[in-house]
Motif scaffolding. Structure first.
Motif, short mmCIF file in Angstrom:
data_model
loop_
_atom_site.label_atom_id
_atom_site.label_comp_id
_atom_site.label_asym_id
_atom_site.label_seq_id
_atom_site.Cartn_x
_atom_site.Cartn_y
_atom_site.Cartn_z
N ALA A 1 43.29 41.84 33.42
CA ALA A 1 42.09 41.18 33.92
C ALA A 1 42.17 39.67 33.72
O ALA A 1 41.78 38.89 34.60
CB ALA A 1 40.86 41.73 33.22
N ALA A 2 42.73 39.25 32.58
CA ALA A 2 42.88 37.82 32.30
C ALA A 2 43.82 37.18 33.31
O ALA A 2 43.56 36.07 33.81
CB ALA A 2 43.41 37.62 30.89
N PHE A 3 44.91 37.87 33.62
CA PHE A 3 45.87 37.34 34.59
C PHE A 3 45.24 37.19 35.98
O PHE A 3 45.38 36.16 36.63
CB PHE A 3 47.08 38.27 34.65
N VAL A 4 44.55 38.22 36.43
CA VAL A 4 43.92 38.18 37.76
C VAL A 4 42.89 37.06 37.82
O VAL A 4 42.82 36.30 38.81
CB VAL A 4 43.27 39.53 38.09
N CYS A 5 42.08 36.92 36.79
CA CYS A 5 41.05 35.88 36.75
C CYS A 5 41.67 34.49 36.76
O CYS A 5 41.22 33.60 37.49
CB CYS A 5 40.19 36.07 35.50
#
Length: 252
Positions: A12-16
């Motif tokens: 999720a951190a990467f996508v954000c």
């Protein structure tokens, strides 16, 4: 923190971070300041989330491995971009976000998780070496953004800030090399033994020095200033990420 939860939060951190920086770069290029700032803030939140997950799941700070490297570099580069955007320097900010997004794409070829490294209690030289290297990567990428903006007519002091960032990146890189030499001497043996790592570090230092000592005659050529100003940041990040993705051991 359970491994499954940590993995989902890292993803999720990467996508954000990637989506935020991509949108911020586009909005900055179109001079949509509010959209750029909001999207840049989302990208920063993604990087910060990734670093918090690493700390909670490992009990240490983030400093090594593709995911940790890009989250740290993205955080510092995003903060510099936000500073420029809030100051009305959208051209530099857009390039900073764009470069951050471009390097985040490397995570499609790497695991979205913290590196399995255990720190020796009280031994600070290893993480200090990597943190200084990460600072150099971020500053040199910011120097590249400034030179790209200046080359495209961004102005607003971009050439001067690019030179200062190049100088700061050189200082952080050199400090990291000195710390790394002490780490190697105290842990792995004689730091005067020449190897491929020292060769690449020397080549990178010479490349940085070229940008800081370009003869006036050459400096008058915009395309040459762009190359020598942007090359160190791009080269250093490519070398580090390529090494970390293709090697599971810390070779220092």
């Amino acid at each position: 923190m359970p491994i499954e939860v940590a993995g989902a939060l890292c993803a999720a951190a990467f996508v954000c971070a990637l989506a935020g920086f991509c949108l911020a770069a586009l909005a900055g290029a179109l001079e949509w300041r509010r959209v750029a700032v909001a999207a840049g803030g989302a990208g920063l939140a993604g990087c910060l989330l990734g670093l918090v997950v690493v700390s909670l799941s490992t009990g240490r700070i983030a400093f090594y491995g593709p995911f940790e490297t890009l989250m740290v570099v993205g955080l510092w580069l995003g903060l510099l971009a936000m500073w420029d955007a809030l100051g009305g320097r959208l051209a530099v900010a857009a390039w900073s976000w764009g470069l951050g997004a471009a390097f985040l794409l490397w995570l499609f070829a790497a695991p979205l998780k913290a590196s399995p490294i255990t720190l020796i209690p009280g031994y600070v030289w290893m993480p200090m070496f990597f943190e200084l290297r990460l600072a150099a990567q971020a500053l040199l990428l910011y120097a590249a953004a400034c030179h790209l903006a200046a080359w495209r007519g961004g102005g607003q002091g971009a050439p001067l800030r690019g030179r200062l960032a190049l100088l700061g990146g050189w200082g952080a890189f050199m400090a990291g090399e000195l710390v790394g030499a002490w780490w190697s001497y105290g842990w792995l043996g004689d730091f005067w033994q020449w190897n491929a790592g020292f060769l690449s570090s020397t080549a990178l230092l010479l490349l940085m020095g070229l940008g800081l000592h370009l003869p006036p005659r050459w400096a008058a050529r915009p395309w040459l200033r762009l190359i020598v100003g942007a090359a160190p940041g791009v080269a250093l990040n490519l070398v580090v990420l390529n090494h970390q993705i293709n090697n599971k051991k810390i070779n220092k």
